[in-house]
Design a protein around this motif. Structure first.
Motif, PDB file in Angstrom:
ATOM      1  N   PHE A   4      32.993  31.107  62.913  1.00 30.73           N
ATOM      2  CA  PHE A   4      34.455  31.221  62.981  1.00 30.73           C
ATOM      3  C   PHE A   4      35.075  31.104  61.595  1.00 30.73           C
ATOM      4  N   ARG A   5      34.597  30.157  60.805  1.00 29.40           N
ATOM      5  CA  ARG A   5      35.181  29.950  59.481  1.00 29.40           C
ATOM      6  C   ARG A   5      34.867  31.109  58.531  1.00 29.40           C
ATOM      7  N   GLU A   6      33.733  31.733  58.710  1.00 32.02           N
ATOM      8  CA  GLU A   6      33.423  32.905  57.892  1.00 32.02           C
ATOM      9  C   GLU A   6      34.347  34.066  58.261  1.00 32.02           C
ATOM     10  N   LYS A   7      34.576  34.254  59.543  1.00 31.86           N
ATOM     11  CA  LYS A   7      35.521  35.287  59.984  1.00 31.86           C
ATOM     12  C   LYS A   7      36.925  34.979  59.462  1.00 31.86           C
ATOM     13  N   SER A   8      37.278  33.716  59.493  1.00 35.37           N
ATOM     14  CA  SER A   8      38.577  33.286  58.975  1.00 35.37           C
ATOM     15  C   SER A   8      38.688  33.584  57.482  1.00 35.37           C
ATOM     16  N   ASP A   9      37.622  33.344  56.749  1.00 38.37           N
ATOM     17  CA  ASP A   9      37.618  33.640  55.310  1.00 38.37           C
ATOM     18  C   ASP A   9      37.758  35.128  55.048  1.00 38.37           C
ATOM     19  N   TRP A  10      37.113  35.958  55.869  1.00 33.01           N
ATOM     20  CA  TRP A  10      37.262  37.407  55.719  1.00 33.01           C
ATOM     21  C   TRP A  10      38.714  37.830  55.941  1.00 33.01           C
ATOM     22  N   CYS A  11      39.333  37.269  56.977  1.00 31.27           N
ATOM     23  CA  CYS A  11      40.751  37.582  57.245  1.00 31.27           C
ATOM     24  C   CYS A  11      41.628  37.177  56.059  1.00 31.27           C
ATOM     25  N   SER A  12      41.376  36.007  55.519  1.00 30.94           N
ATOM     26  CA  SER A  12      42.162  35.519  54.388  1.00 30.94           C
ATOM     27  C   SER A  12      41.959  36.375  53.145  1.00 30.94           C
ATOM     28  N   LEU A  13      40.726  36.756  52.890  1.00 30.91           N
ATOM     29  CA  LEU A  13      40.432  37.590  51.723  1.00 30.91           C
ATOM     30  C   LEU A  13      41.090  38.959  51.836  1.00 30.91           C
ATOM     31  N   ILE A  14      41.012  39.554  53.006  1.00 31.03           N
ATOM     32  CA  ILE A  14      41.620  40.871  53.208  1.00 31.03           C
ATOM     33  C   ILE A  14      43.136  40.781  53.080  1.00 31.03           C
ATOM     34  N   ALA A  15      43.735  39.756  53.700  1.00 29.51           N
ATOM     35  CA  ALA A  15      45.191  39.597  53.610  1.00 29.51           C
ATOM     36  C   ALA A  15      45.620  39.342  52.167  1.00 29.51           C
ATOM     37  N   LEU A  16      44.869  38.526  51.462  1.00 31.10           N
ATOM     38  CA  LEU A  16      45.193  38.213  50.072  1.00 31.10           C
ATOM     39  C   LEU A  16      45.051  39.437  49.170  1.00 31.10           C
ATOM     40  N   SER A  17      44.159  40.343  49.534  1.00 26.02           N
ATOM     41  CA  SER A  17      43.946  41.548  48.740  1.00 26.02           C
ATOM     42  C   SER A  17      45.169  42.462  48.710  1.00 26.02           C
ATOM     43  N   LEU A  18      46.062  42.297  49.672  1.00 26.31           N
ATOM     44  CA  LEU A  18      47.283  43.109  49.701  1.00 26.31           C
ATOM     45  C   LEU A  18      48.107  42.964  48.424  1.00 26.31           C
ATOM     46  N   TYR A  19      48.018  41.812  47.788  1.00 25.43           N
ATOM     47  CA  TYR A  19      48.767  41.603  46.553  1.00 25.43           C
ATOM     48  C   TYR A  19      48.304  42.529  45.433  1.00 25.43           C
ATOM     49  N   GLY A  20      47.175  43.192  45.624  1.00 23.03           N
ATOM     50  CA  GLY A  20      46.725  44.166  44.636  1.00 23.03           C
ATOM     51  C   GLY A  20      47.762  45.256  44.405  1.00 23.03           C
ATOM     52  N   VAL A  21      48.460  45.650  45.459  1.00 20.51           N
ATOM     53  CA  VAL A  21      49.531  46.645  45.335  1.00 20.51           C
ATOM     54  C   VAL A  21      50.602  46.143  44.373  1.00 20.51           C
ATOM     55  N   PHE A  22      50.962  44.882  44.529  1.00 15.82           N
ATOM     56  CA  PHE A  22      51.979  44.266  43.673  1.00 15.82           C
ATOM     57  C   PHE A  22      51.526  44.277  42.218  1.00 15.82           C
ATOM     58  N   PHE A  23      50.304  43.838  41.972  1.00 15.66           N
ATOM     59  CA  PHE A  23      49.842  43.713  40.598  1.00 15.66           C
ATOM     60  C   PHE A  23      49.599  45.064  39.929  1.00 15.66           C
ATOM     61  N   VAL A  24      49.243  46.074  40.694  1.00 14.39           N
ATOM     62  CA  VAL A  24      49.127  47.422  40.127  1.00 14.39           C
ATOM     63  C   VAL A  24      50.493  47.880  39.627  1.00 14.39           C
ATOM     64  N   ASN A  25      51.531  47.642  40.417  1.00 21.98           N
ATOM     65  CA  ASN A  25      52.879  48.034  40.007  1.00 21.98           C
ATOM     66  C   ASN A  25      53.374  47.222  38.814  1.00 21.98           C
ATOM     67  N   VAL A  26      53.046  45.945  38.769  1.00 22.59           N
ATOM     68  CA  VAL A  26      53.416  45.122  37.612  1.00 22.59           C
ATOM     69  C   VAL A  26      52.693  45.622  36.367  1.00 22.59           C
ATOM     70  N   ALA A  27      51.411  45.949  36.500  1.00 30.16           N
ATOM     71  CA  ALA A  27      50.651  46.455  35.352  1.00 30.16           C
ATOM     72  C   ALA A  27      51.245  47.758  34.836  1.00 30.16           C
ATOM     73  N   ARG A  28      51.650  48.631  35.739  1.00 25.18           N
ATOM     74  CA  ARG A  28      52.282  49.883  35.313  1.00 25.18           C
ATOM     75  C   ARG A  28      53.570  49.608  34.541  1.00 25.18           C
ATOM     76  N   ALA A  29      54.345  48.640  34.998  1.00 23.95           N
ATOM     77  CA  ALA A  29      55.598  48.298  34.305  1.00 23.95           C
ATOM     78  C   ALA A  29      55.316  47.678  32.938  1.00 23.95           C
ATOM     79  N   LEU A  30      54.238  46.893  32.834  1.00 24.41           N
ATOM     80  CA  LEU A  30      53.887  46.295  31.547  1.00 24.41           C
ATOM     81  C   LEU A  30      53.396  47.352  30.565  1.00 24.41           C
ATOM     82  N   ILE A  31      52.658  48.321  31.077  1.00 23.60           N
ATOM     83  CA  ILE A  31      52.117  49.368  30.210  1.00 23.60           C
ATOM     84  C   ILE A  31      53.207  50.329  29.762  1.00 23.60           C
ATOM     85  N   ASP A  32      54.077  50.726  30.681  1.00 23.64           N
ATOM     86  CA  ASP A  32      55.148  51.678  30.363  1.00 23.64           C
ATOM     87  C   ASP A  32      56.475  51.171  30.933  1.00 23.64           C
ATOM     88  N   PRO A  33      57.178  50.313  30.166  1.00 24.96           N
ATOM     89  CA  PRO A  33      58.424  49.727  30.677  1.00 24.96           C
ATOM     90  C   PRO A  33      59.538  50.754  30.922  1.00 24.96           C
TER      91      PRO A  33
END
Length: 140
Positions: A4-33
């Motif tokens: 159960f805890r391993e499945k829970s960790d997978w759910c948490s990792l996948i949900a946390l990975s959503l922030y990748g969208v945010f950081f890609v957009n921040v990186a684009r703004a840092l590279i080309d303001p």
């Protein structure tokens, strides 16, 4: 079979990975303001709400599907997994914050530094859940 805890960790990792969208957009703004970019605050808030909803729904489904596993106490092996993965994540966090401080010497503004630190925290959390999953697999 995954615990159960391993499945829970997978759910948490996948949900946390959503922030990748945010950081890609921040990186684009840092590279080309000069490029137009989305409002970061609202993007972050929206992703946070989405992550919370995904986490709650996933964990409720897991708890309903595996009620005995969900209520099982944490055993010695799981305590070790938590400790070891926290150590890995702390090392990433400490190294990342020290490197992030170097961005101030590169002329980053305070808001840019804040996003770099937030990125470091995100990577440390990804490391935490990834390490837990690695340890789950190696202990199985």
């Amino acid at each position: 079979m995954m615990s159960f805890r391993e499945k829970s960790d997978w759910c948490s990792l996948i949900a946390l990975s959503l922030y990748g969208v945010f950081f890609v957009n921040v990186a684009r703004a840092l590279i080309d303001p000069s490029r137009p970019h989305p409002p970061f605050f609202w993007m972050f808030v929206g992703l946070t709400v989405l992550m919370i909803v995904i986490q709650v729904v996933a964990h409720v489904v897991l708890a309903i599907r595996y009620p005995k596993d969900a209520q099982a106490p944490v055993d010695e092996r799981e305590r070790w997994l938590n400790l070891r993965s926290t150590q890995w994540a702390y090392g990433v966090l400490l190294s990342g914050v020290l490197l992030a401080m170097g961005t101030l010497h590169l002329g980053f503004a305070a808001w840019q530094f804040a996003y770099v630190v937030l990125f470091v925290v995100w990577v440390a959390e990804l490391t935490h859940y990834s390490a837990r999953l690695i340890h789950h697999r190696s202990q199985s």
